[in-house]
Design a protein around this motif. Structure first.
Motif, PDB file in Angstrom:
ATOM      1  N   GLU A 153      35.568  31.770  45.241  1.00 14.58           N
ATOM      2  CA  GLU A 153      35.294  30.430  45.743  1.00 14.58           C
ATOM      3  C   GLU A 153      35.244  30.373  47.265  1.00 14.58           C
ATOM      4  O   GLU A 153      34.403  29.674  47.849  1.00 14.58           O
ATOM      5  CB  GLU A 153      36.364  29.459  45.217  1.00 14.58           C
ATOM      6  CG  GLU A 153      35.955  28.014  45.220  1.00 14.58           C
ATOM      7  CD  GLU A 153      35.087  27.636  44.024  1.00 14.58           C
ATOM      8  OE1 GLU A 153      34.546  26.512  44.056  1.00 14.58           O
ATOM      9  OE2 GLU A 153      34.956  28.443  43.085  1.00 14.58           O
ATOM     10  N   SER A 154      36.120  31.121  47.931  1.00 11.17           N
ATOM     11  CA  SER A 154      36.187  31.054  49.394  1.00 11.17           C
ATOM     12  C   SER A 154      34.963  31.655  50.073  1.00 11.17           C
ATOM     13  O   SER A 154      34.753  31.445  51.275  1.00 11.17           O
ATOM     14  CB  SER A 154      37.455  31.746  49.904  1.00 11.17           C
ATOM     15  OG  SER A 154      37.434  33.127  49.581  1.00 11.17           O
ATOM     16  N   LEU A 155      34.151  32.397  49.315  1.00 11.69           N
ATOM     17  CA  LEU A 155      32.948  33.015  49.875  1.00 11.69           C
ATOM     18  C   LEU A 155      31.673  32.258  49.507  1.00 11.69           C
ATOM     19  O   LEU A 155      30.574  32.697  49.843  1.00 11.69           O
ATOM     20  CB  LEU A 155      32.841  34.477  49.416  1.00 11.69           C
ATOM     21  CG  LEU A 155      33.956  35.406  49.912  1.00 11.69           C
ATOM     22  CD1 LEU A 155      33.769  36.813  49.355  1.00 11.69           C
ATOM     23  CD2 LEU A 155      34.002  35.435  51.436  1.00 11.69           C
ATOM     24  N   LEU A 156      31.823  31.129  48.829  1.00 11.95           N
ATOM     25  CA  LEU A 156      30.668  30.306  48.506  1.00 11.95           C
ATOM     26  C   LEU A 156      30.309  29.420  49.700  1.00 11.95           C
ATOM     27  O   LEU A 156      31.161  29.026  50.480  1.00 11.95           O
ATOM     28  CB  LEU A 156      30.949  29.438  47.274  1.00 11.95           C
ATOM     29  CG  LEU A 156      31.363  30.176  45.995  1.00 11.95           C
ATOM     30  CD1 LEU A 156      31.493  29.189  44.834  1.00 11.95           C
ATOM     31  CD2 LEU A 156      30.384  31.284  45.643  1.00 11.95           C
ATOM     32  N   HIS A 157      29.018  29.116  49.812  1.00  8.91           N
ATOM     33  CA  HIS A 157      28.522  28.312  50.933  1.00  8.91           C
ATOM     34  C   HIS A 157      27.642  27.180  50.399  1.00  8.91           C
ATOM     35  O   HIS A 157      26.415  27.229  50.514  1.00  8.91           O
ATOM     36  CB  HIS A 157      27.733  29.185  51.906  1.00  8.91           C
ATOM     37  CG  HIS A 157      28.550  30.238  52.578  1.00  8.91           C
ATOM     38  ND1 HIS A 157      29.372  29.964  53.645  1.00  8.91           N
ATOM     39  CD2 HIS A 157      28.697  31.565  52.309  1.00  8.91           C
ATOM     40  CE1 HIS A 157      29.977  31.073  54.027  1.00  8.91           C
ATOM     41  NE2 HIS A 157      29.595  32.060  53.230  1.00  8.91           N
ATOM     42  N   PRO A 158      28.261  26.163  49.828  1.00 11.70           N
ATOM     43  CA  PRO A 158      27.459  25.078  49.241  1.00 11.70           C
ATOM     44  C   PRO A 158      26.551  24.378  50.236  1.00 11.70           C
ATOM     45  O   PRO A 158      25.533  23.795  49.851  1.00 11.70           O
ATOM     46  CB  PRO A 158      28.528  24.121  48.686  1.00 11.70           C
ATOM     47  CG  PRO A 158      29.799  24.488  49.389  1.00 11.70           C
ATOM     48  CD  PRO A 158      29.704  25.949  49.664  1.00 11.70           C
ATOM     49  N   HIS A 162      20.065  28.544  45.848  1.00 13.45           N
ATOM     50  CA  HIS A 162      21.358  28.656  45.138  1.00 13.45           C
ATOM     51  C   HIS A 162      21.960  30.050  45.324  1.00 13.45           C
ATOM     52  O   HIS A 162      23.180  30.213  45.339  1.00 13.45           O
ATOM     53  CB  HIS A 162      21.138  28.354  43.660  1.00 13.45           C
ATOM     54  CG  HIS A 162      22.383  28.079  42.890  1.00 13.45           C
ATOM     55  ND1 HIS A 162      23.366  27.208  43.312  1.00 13.45           N
ATOM     56  CD2 HIS A 162      22.808  28.558  41.688  1.00 13.45           C
ATOM     57  CE1 HIS A 162      24.335  27.160  42.419  1.00 13.45           C
ATOM     58  NE2 HIS A 162      24.024  27.982  41.432  1.00 13.45           N
ATOM     59  N   SER A 163      21.088  31.058  45.479  1.00 15.58           N
ATOM     60  CA  SER A 163      21.573  32.422  45.701  1.00 15.58           C
ATOM     61  C   SER A 163      22.202  32.585  47.083  1.00 15.58           C
ATOM     62  O   SER A 163      23.030  33.470  47.288  1.00 15.58           O
ATOM     63  CB  SER A 163      20.427  33.429  45.532  1.00 15.58           C
ATOM     64  OG  SER A 163      20.920  34.752  45.514  1.00 15.58           O
ATOM     65  N   LEU A 164      21.801  31.756  48.030  1.00 14.65           N
ATOM     66  CA  LEU A 164      22.442  31.757  49.343  1.00 14.65           C
ATOM     67  C   LEU A 164      23.792  31.054  49.284  1.00 14.65           C
ATOM     68  O   LEU A 164      24.757  31.474  49.935  1.00 14.65           O
ATOM     69  CB  LEU A 164      21.539  31.068  50.368  1.00 14.65           C
ATOM     70  CG  LEU A 164      20.137  31.638  50.555  1.00 14.65           C
ATOM     71  CD1 LEU A 164      19.341  30.780  51.536  1.00 14.65           C
ATOM     72  CD2 LEU A 164      20.210  33.079  51.024  1.00 14.65           C
ATOM     73  N   ALA A 165      23.851  29.997  48.499  1.00 13.86           N
ATOM     74  CA  ALA A 165      25.091  29.238  48.375  1.00 13.86           C
ATOM     75  C   ALA A 165      26.159  29.997  47.600  1.00 13.86           C
ATOM     76  O   ALA A 165      27.360  29.831  47.858  1.00 13.86           O
ATOM     77  CB  ALA A 165      24.806  27.900  47.705  1.00 13.86           C
ATOM     78  N   ARG A 166      25.714  30.835  46.653  1.00 17.49           N
ATOM     79  CA  ARG A 166      26.648  31.632  45.844  1.00 17.49           C
ATOM     80  C   ARG A 166      26.217  33.099  45.975  1.00 17.49           C
ATOM     81  O   ARG A 166      25.599  33.658  45.080  1.00 17.49           O
ATOM     82  CB  ARG A 166      26.641  31.170  44.384  1.00 17.49           C
ATOM     83  CG  ARG A 166      27.011  29.694  44.210  1.00 17.49           C
ATOM     84  CD  ARG A 166      26.938  29.236  42.781  1.00 17.49           C
ATOM     85  NE  ARG A 166      28.117  29.568  42.005  1.00 17.49           N
ATOM     86  CZ  ARG A 166      29.067  28.692  41.668  1.00 17.49           C
ATOM     87  NH1 ARG A 166      28.975  27.440  42.050  1.00 17.49           N
ATOM     88  NH2 ARG A 166      30.104  29.082  40.948  1.00 17.49           N
ATOM     89  N   PRO A 167      26.538  33.738  47.101  1.00 17.72           N
ATOM     90  CA  PRO A 167      25.965  35.047  47.426  1.00 17.72           C
ATOM     91  C   PRO A 167      26.560  36.188  46.604  1.00 17.72           C
ATOM     92  O   PRO A 167      27.615  36.061  45.962  1.00 17.72           O
ATOM     93  CB  PRO A 167      26.314  35.214  48.910  1.00 17.72           C
ATOM     94  CG  PRO A 167      27.562  34.414  49.088  1.00 17.72           C
ATOM     95  CD  PRO A 167      27.410  33.227  48.175  1.00 17.72           C
ATOM     96  N   VAL A 168      25.870  37.328  46.658  1.00 18.05           N
ATOM     97  CA  VAL A 168      26.317  38.541  45.959  1.00 18.05           C
ATOM     98  C   VAL A 168      27.740  38.909  46.340  1.00 18.05           C
ATOM     99  O   VAL A 168      28.552  39.293  45.486  1.00 18.05           O
ATOM    100  CB  VAL A 168      25.358  39.711  46.267  1.00 18.05           C
ATOM    101  CG1 VAL A 168      25.979  41.044  45.872  1.00 18.05           C
ATOM    102  CG2 VAL A 168      24.028  39.519  45.536  1.00 18.05           C
ATOM    103  N   CYS A 169      28.093  38.789  47.618  1.00 15.42           N
ATOM    104  CA  CYS A 169      29.427  39.208  48.058  1.00 15.42           C
ATOM    105  C   CYS A 169      30.526  38.437  47.346  1.00 15.42           C
ATOM    106  O   CYS A 169      31.620  38.968  47.132  1.00 15.42           O
ATOM    107  CB  CYS A 169      29.562  39.086  49.569  1.00 15.42           C
ATOM    108  SG  CYS A 169      29.454  37.398  50.207  1.00 15.42           S
ATOM    109  N   ALA A 170      30.257  37.182  46.956  1.00 14.05           N
ATOM    110  CA  ALA A 170      31.256  36.396  46.242  1.00 14.05           C
ATOM    111  C   ALA A 170      31.534  36.981  44.857  1.00 14.05           C
ATOM    112  O   ALA A 170      32.680  37.016  44.402  1.00 14.05           O
ATOM    113  CB  ALA A 170      30.797  34.948  46.125  1.00 14.05           C
ATOM    114  N   GLU A 171      30.487  37.453  44.190  1.00 17.71           N
ATOM    115  CA  GLU A 171      30.667  38.087  42.886  1.00 17.71           C
ATOM    116  C   GLU A 171      31.402  39.422  43.027  1.00 17.71           C
ATOM    117  O   GLU A 171      32.374  39.685  42.295  1.00 17.71           O
ATOM    118  CB  GLU A 171      29.323  38.321  42.207  1.00 17.71           C
ATOM    119  CG  GLU A 171      29.440  39.022  40.861  1.00 17.71           C
ATOM    120  CD  GLU A 171      28.090  39.266  40.208  1.00 17.71           C
ATOM    121  OE1 GLU A 171      27.829  38.680  39.147  1.00 17.71           O
ATOM    122  OE2 GLU A 171      27.298  40.051  40.765  1.00 17.71           O
ATOM    123  N   VAL A 172      30.976  40.235  43.951  1.00 17.39           N
ATOM    124  CA  VAL A 172      31.562  41.570  44.114  1.00 17.39           C
ATOM    125  C   VAL A 172      33.050  41.470  44.463  1.00 17.39           C
ATOM    126  O   VAL A 172      33.880  42.172  43.882  1.00 17.39           O
ATOM    127  CB  VAL A 172      30.802  42.356  45.191  1.00 17.39           C
ATOM    128  CG1 VAL A 172      31.455  43.722  45.418  1.00 17.39           C
ATOM    129  CG2 VAL A 172      29.344  42.538  44.797  1.00 17.39           C
TER     130      VAL A 172
END
Length: 348
Positions: free
Chosen positions: A138-143, A154-164
């Motif tokens: 959550e802390s790496l999301l950028h709404p 949406h892929s910018l708001a919830r980037p790959v780094c947040a999943e990893v």
């Protein structure tokens, strides 16, 4: 075939889909076993609601083996009750689900202290079954980067780094809290997350992962076509990520395919709801895998055999529709919903 990740709606969301409709469409695609997720309305986080869901699915009278995940909260008492429910009702209640970030239904446990409490409580209860995970930190999301007129943002708001980072966190925290069960990472959208899982697997961790048809077939470029309503959590990624995940499927590095079937009304999609109907996508993915040289044993693994192994289910035969039927069955399934996120793929 088995689809171990569906959201069949109903109840307070019956305008999106009913259990009877979802199960009937699944069966028309050759899917005769499903695992339903707990972020229903109301949520599947207490005994009576779970029992009602199981009864409602049974009363549909459709020939699909129905299982569900019980949802986890940050209450030790609730976690213990759900563990008992799995022990009592398995395999109808097939495992537990934790949302390590908020998604549809706002069931997210986003703080590490909450997540640690879950694993600690499961360890104290002696639970060694499956915990399925939705991972986006959550802390790496950028709404603030989400543009309502462009679903690809949406892929910018919830980037790959947040999943990893979330995948890495869950592997670390579960180990720190002595969890001895099986971690399943749902709907991977990045090859980097797969690397974290493979590293853990090489160290003896009980772990599995799945890829959806949309993450294997569609990219963030497709999401730019608003009429496809191709917005989901986690989002579609770059063509580089998509092609890498598809190659991982072909290479046998992924445990199984799951649809993450999640229908909405067009009104909800226009308002930004995340999730797409997914049964038709499974058939298109099977078609593409066959065209790229997938073997029968690989498809058997991806479409049910590995699920049976991980969940210790009876080893039933996995029947996959004939190649010549895949396109027509997929189109028929898509016609059951108000939009088709795979429409352009059919035209290529």
């Amino acid at each position: 075939m088995i689809d171990p990740h569906v959201h069949l709606r109903d109840w307070k969301e019956k305008e999106k889909e009913t259990l009877a409709h979802g199960l009937a469409v699944a069966l028309s695609c050759g899917i005769d076993e499903v695992f339903d997720m707990p972020n229903t309305q109301p949520t599947l986080t207490e005994r009576n609601t779970v029992l009602k869901r199981l009864k409602d699915a049974e009363q549909c009278g459709i020939g699909v083996h129905y299982h569900l995940y019980a949802g986890l909260t940050s209450s030790p008492e609730q976690i213990g009750a759900m563990v008992s429910l799995v022990q009592e009702l398995f395999p109808r209640v097939v495992g537990l689900k934790m949302f390590a970030s908020h998604s549809t239904g706002n069931m997210g446990l986003v703080q590490e202290k909450e997540q640690a409490l879950v694993y600690r409580t499961l360890s104290d209860c002696g639970y060694e079954g499956v915990v399925a995970l939705h991972c986006e930190k959550e802390s790496l999301l950028h709404p603030e980067l989400y543009n309502t007129t462009d679903f690809s943002s949406h892929s910018l708001a919830r980037p790959v780094c947040a999943e990893v980072k979330s995948v890495s966190d869950q592997l670390r925290i579960a180990q720190e809290e002595g969890f001895k069960g099986h971690l399943h990472f749902c709907h991977l959208s990045s090859i980097e997350a797969l690397h974290e899982i493979e590293k853990a697997r090489s160290q003896g961790v009980r772990v599995s992962c799945a890829v959806t048809p949309h993450h294997a077939l569609l990219s963030s470029d497709d999401a730019k076509d608003r009429s496809l309503y191709a917005k989901m959590n986690p989002p579609l990624r770059s063509e580089t990520e998509r092609s890498a995940l598809f190659a991982a499927l072909l290479g046998g590095r992924i445990d199984w395919i799951e649809s993450d079937h999640a229908p909405h009304t067009l009104h909800d999609k226009e308002a930004g709801a995340s999730g797409i109907p997914g049964f038709s996508g499974i058939l298109l993915l099977v078609k593409e895998l066959l065209e790229q040289g997938a073997t029968a044993p690989l498809l058997q693994k991806l479409l049910g055999r590995r699920v049976q192994e991980v969940f210790h289910l009876p080893c039933r035969e996995i029947f996959i529709p004939a190649y010549d039927d895949l396109e027509s069955l997929s189109t028929k399934s898509a016609d059951e919903y108000p939009w088709d996120s795979y429409r352009n793929l059919r035209l290529r």
